[in-house]
Design an enzyme around this catalytic site. Sequence first.
Site, PDB file in Angstrom:
ATOM      1  N   SER A   1      14.724  -2.014   5.848  1.00  0.00           N
ATOM      2  CA  SER A   1      14.580  -2.126   7.309  1.00  0.00           C
ATOM      3  C   SER A   1      15.020  -3.514   7.756  1.00  0.00           C
ATOM      4  O   SER A   1      14.487  -4.503   7.268  1.00  0.00           O
ATOM      5  CB  SER A   1      13.129  -1.946   7.717  1.00  0.00           C
ATOM      6  OG  SER A   1      12.746  -0.636   7.454  1.00  0.00           O
TER       7      SER A   1
ATOM      8  N   ARG B   1       2.893  -8.077   8.842  1.00  0.00           N
ATOM      9  CA  ARG B   1       4.207  -8.423   8.262  1.00  0.00           C
ATOM     10  C   ARG B   1       4.503  -9.916   8.365  1.00  0.00           C
ATOM     11  O   ARG B   1       5.656 -10.322   8.587  1.00  0.00           O
ATOM     12  CB  ARG B   1       5.346  -7.632   8.915  1.00  0.00           C
ATOM     13  CG  ARG B   1       5.168  -6.136   8.941  1.00  0.00           C
ATOM     14  CD  ARG B   1       5.274  -5.489   7.574  1.00  0.00           C
ATOM     15  NE  ARG B   1       5.084  -4.056   7.702  1.00  0.00           N
ATOM     16  CZ  ARG B   1       3.914  -3.434   7.484  1.00  0.00           C
ATOM     17  NH1 ARG B   1       2.843  -4.112   7.100  1.00  0.00           N
ATOM     18  NH2 ARG B   1       3.837  -2.132   7.643  1.00  0.00           N
TER      19      ARG B   1
ATOM     20  N   GLU C   1      13.880  -8.688   9.987  1.00  0.00           N
ATOM     21  CA  GLU C   1      12.968  -8.899   8.853  1.00  0.00           C
ATOM     22  C   GLU C   1      13.579  -9.771   7.764  1.00  0.00           C
ATOM     23  O   GLU C   1      12.920 -10.691   7.300  1.00  0.00           O
ATOM     24  CB  GLU C   1      12.569  -7.551   8.254  1.00  0.00           C
ATOM     25  CG  GLU C   1      11.455  -6.909   9.011  1.00  0.00           C
ATOM     26  CD  GLU C   1      10.687  -5.926   8.153  1.00  0.00           C
ATOM     27  OE1 GLU C   1      11.133  -5.599   7.049  1.00  0.00           O
ATOM     28  OE2 GLU C   1       9.619  -5.513   8.603  1.00  0.00           O
TER      29      GLU C   1
HETATM   30  P1  NAP Z   1       7.367   5.245  10.430  1.00  0.00           P
HETATM   31  O1  NAP Z   1       6.511   5.818   9.349  1.00  0.00           O
HETATM   32  O2  NAP Z   1       8.269   6.116  11.203  1.00  0.00           O
HETATM   33  O3  NAP Z   1       6.465   4.398  11.402  1.00  0.00           O
HETATM   34  C1  NAP Z   1       7.036   3.665  12.466  1.00  0.00           C
HETATM   35  C2  NAP Z   1       5.966   2.800  13.104  1.00  0.00           C
HETATM   36  O4  NAP Z   1       4.900   3.625  13.480  1.00  0.00           O
HETATM   37  C3  NAP Z   1       5.373   1.761  12.144  1.00  0.00           C
HETATM   38  O5  NAP Z   1       5.191   0.565  12.873  1.00  0.00           O
HETATM   39  C4  NAP Z   1       4.050   2.345  11.766  1.00  0.00           C
HETATM   40  O6  NAP Z   1       3.026   1.386  11.592  1.00  0.00           O
HETATM   41  C5  NAP Z   1       3.689   3.159  12.961  1.00  0.00           C
HETATM   42  N1  NAP Z   1       2.846   4.285  12.565  1.00  0.00           N
HETATM   43  C6  NAP Z   1       3.234   5.475  12.076  1.00  0.00           C
HETATM   44  N2  NAP Z   1       2.175   6.251  11.822  1.00  0.00           N
HETATM   45  C7  NAP Z   1       1.090   5.522  12.118  1.00  0.00           C
HETATM   46  C8  NAP Z   1      -0.292   5.750  12.031  1.00  0.00           C
HETATM   47  N3  NAP Z   1      -0.785   6.922  11.600  1.00  0.00           N
HETATM   48  N4  NAP Z   1      -1.129   4.766  12.405  1.00  0.00           N
HETATM   49  C9  NAP Z   1      -0.659   3.572  12.832  1.00  0.00           C
HETATM   50  N5  NAP Z   1       0.634   3.296  12.940  1.00  0.00           N
HETATM   51  C10 NAP Z   1       1.519   4.244  12.578  1.00  0.00           C
HETATM   52  O7  NAP Z   1       8.220   4.020   9.853  1.00  0.00           O
HETATM   53  P2  NAP Z   1       9.331   3.836   8.756  1.00  0.00           P
HETATM   54  O8  NAP Z   1      10.307   2.902   9.328  1.00  0.00           O
HETATM   55  O9  NAP Z   1       9.800   5.112   8.127  1.00  0.00           O
HETATM   56  O10 NAP Z   1       8.517   3.036   7.650  1.00  0.00           O
HETATM   57  C11 NAP Z   1       7.563   3.663   6.805  1.00  0.00           C
HETATM   58  C12 NAP Z   1       6.498   2.650   6.471  1.00  0.00           C
HETATM   59  O11 NAP Z   1       7.062   1.555   5.779  1.00  0.00           O
HETATM   60  C13 NAP Z   1       5.810   2.090   7.732  1.00  0.00           C
HETATM   61  O12 NAP Z   1       4.464   1.917   7.423  1.00  0.00           O
HETATM   62  C14 NAP Z   1       6.519   0.757   7.910  1.00  0.00           C
HETATM   63  O13 NAP Z   1       5.737  -0.211   8.559  1.00  0.00           O
HETATM   64  C15 NAP Z   1       6.744   0.363   6.458  1.00  0.00           C
HETATM   65  N6  NAP Z   1       7.788  -0.642   6.290  1.00  0.00           N
HETATM   66  C16 NAP Z   1       7.408  -1.904   5.917  1.00  0.00           C
HETATM   67  C17 NAP Z   1       8.319  -2.900   5.736  1.00  0.00           C
HETATM   68  C18 NAP Z   1       7.853  -4.262   5.312  1.00  0.00           C
HETATM   69  O14 NAP Z   1       6.734  -4.471   4.903  1.00  0.00           O
HETATM   70  N7  NAP Z   1       8.688  -5.226   5.401  1.00  0.00           N
HETATM   71  C19 NAP Z   1       9.661  -2.626   5.932  1.00  0.00           C
HETATM   72  C20 NAP Z   1      10.031  -1.331   6.310  1.00  0.00           C
HETATM   73  C21 NAP Z   1       9.076  -0.340   6.502  1.00  0.00           C
HETATM   74  P3  NAP Z   1       2.945   0.347  10.365  1.00  0.00           P
HETATM   75  O15 NAP Z   1       4.132  -0.533  10.478  1.00  0.00           O
HETATM   76  O16 NAP Z   1       1.671  -0.373  10.642  1.00  0.00           O
HETATM   77  O17 NAP Z   1       2.897   1.129   9.120  1.00  0.00           O
END
Ligand code: NAP
Length: 343
Positions: free
Chosen positions: A240, A165, A338
């Site tokens: 987020s 990120r 963010e």
């Molecule tokens: P989530 O799916 O509940 O996941 C929360 C955290 O757990 C994230 O850091 C995610 O990693 C990690 N995680 C979950 N499953 C995983 C796996 N199988 N292996 C490795 N790491 C895992 O989160 P959420 O808030 O609902 O968001 C959904 C997705 O959108 C996530 O991938 C999150 O990072 C992404 N997101 C990105 C942004 C951005 O790019 N600015 C903003 C909001 C959400 P990762 O972060 O590596 O995926």
Amino acid sequence: MNIVPNVSLANYSTMRLGGIADFLVEIHSRNDLLEALAWASERQLPTIMIGGGSNIVWQDAGFQGLVMVNKIMGYDDHLVSAGEHRLTIGAGELWDSVVARSVQAGLTGIEALSLIPGSAGATPIQNVGAYGQDISQTLESLEALDIRSNTFVTLSSADCGFAYRNSRFKSTDRGRFYIVSLTLRLSVGNPLPPFYGAIQAYLEANPVDEAITPAVLRDAVIAIRSAKLPDPEIVANNGSFFANPIVTEQQLQSLLAQHPDMPHWPLETGGAKVPAAWLLEQAGFKDYHDTATGMATWPKQPLVLVNEQARATADLLAFKEKLVSTVADRYGVTLVQEPEILP
Ligand code: NAP
């Protein structure tokens, strides 16, 4: 080129807060960009470029300069070799429409980034990612105006300083490059398991007869995101508001000693990723409505801060501070925001 004076910046952030820009202009071409910069330079005005406003918060003091809204369009799909495509995309394209078109063409690589709001040109800034895909994995290069030399340069993916990120555009070279186009390398085929837990659970609950195609994955991501996140057209928010923190091995062990059930994902480099949403929920901020600031957390996802009745960016920042200090006091973890505060 139509340079407009005294524009409310609240209309250029999905959080709908912020002061007045002295000047604002839409940029439709590389030439518009050069002209706008020359115009600002003659008047010694600072400039700033934005896309869809989905990841920015404007200061209440506004911007005493020229805001340039990137509207440079373009979507060119070239076949590189059997099953390999190169897409060149204008930075002002709506990111989700780029994903939709690539999925329709049967291409894999960005389908997990479905429904992320904002423009294509904004995605490299924070190396946007979701469900295991991020833009650094498919970005071959990008074209940007380097304001140091006032020339258009092509930066390869390796030149972008991508990290989790993060990129050089958000860190060491903040404000130096105005991105005008992206070139992505995508392939024909299907996304490969293992899928993230949320996707897997959705696919088990909604089985398909066919293979897991990019379109199936896109539909799953859209369903998961729509059920959990507010539509910025209807509810003022920046998605987020905090990144998921990465904690050291030592922090992880002390957190697990207190909360053995804390979800976490160990990193190869040691330490782990911890969900910011879990920390906020545990700290008492689930479906939390703050009357003092008019801000709230979204009932289904506390990571999303919602502007219910805030009057100013100062309200949002006060609310954010409350969340950050409570989590820091309780868990010793500093939540990092963010969205960018501009200027
Ligand atoms: P989530 O799916 O509940 O996941 C929360 C955290 O757990 C994230 O850091 C995610 O990693 C990690 N995680 C979950 N499953 C995983 C796996 N199988 N292996 C490795 N790491 C895992 O989160 P959420 O808030 O609902 O968001 C959904 C997705 O959108 C996530 O991938 C999150 O990072 C992404 N997101 C990105 C942004 C951005 O790019 N600015 C903003 C909001 C959400 P990762 O972060 O590596 O995926």
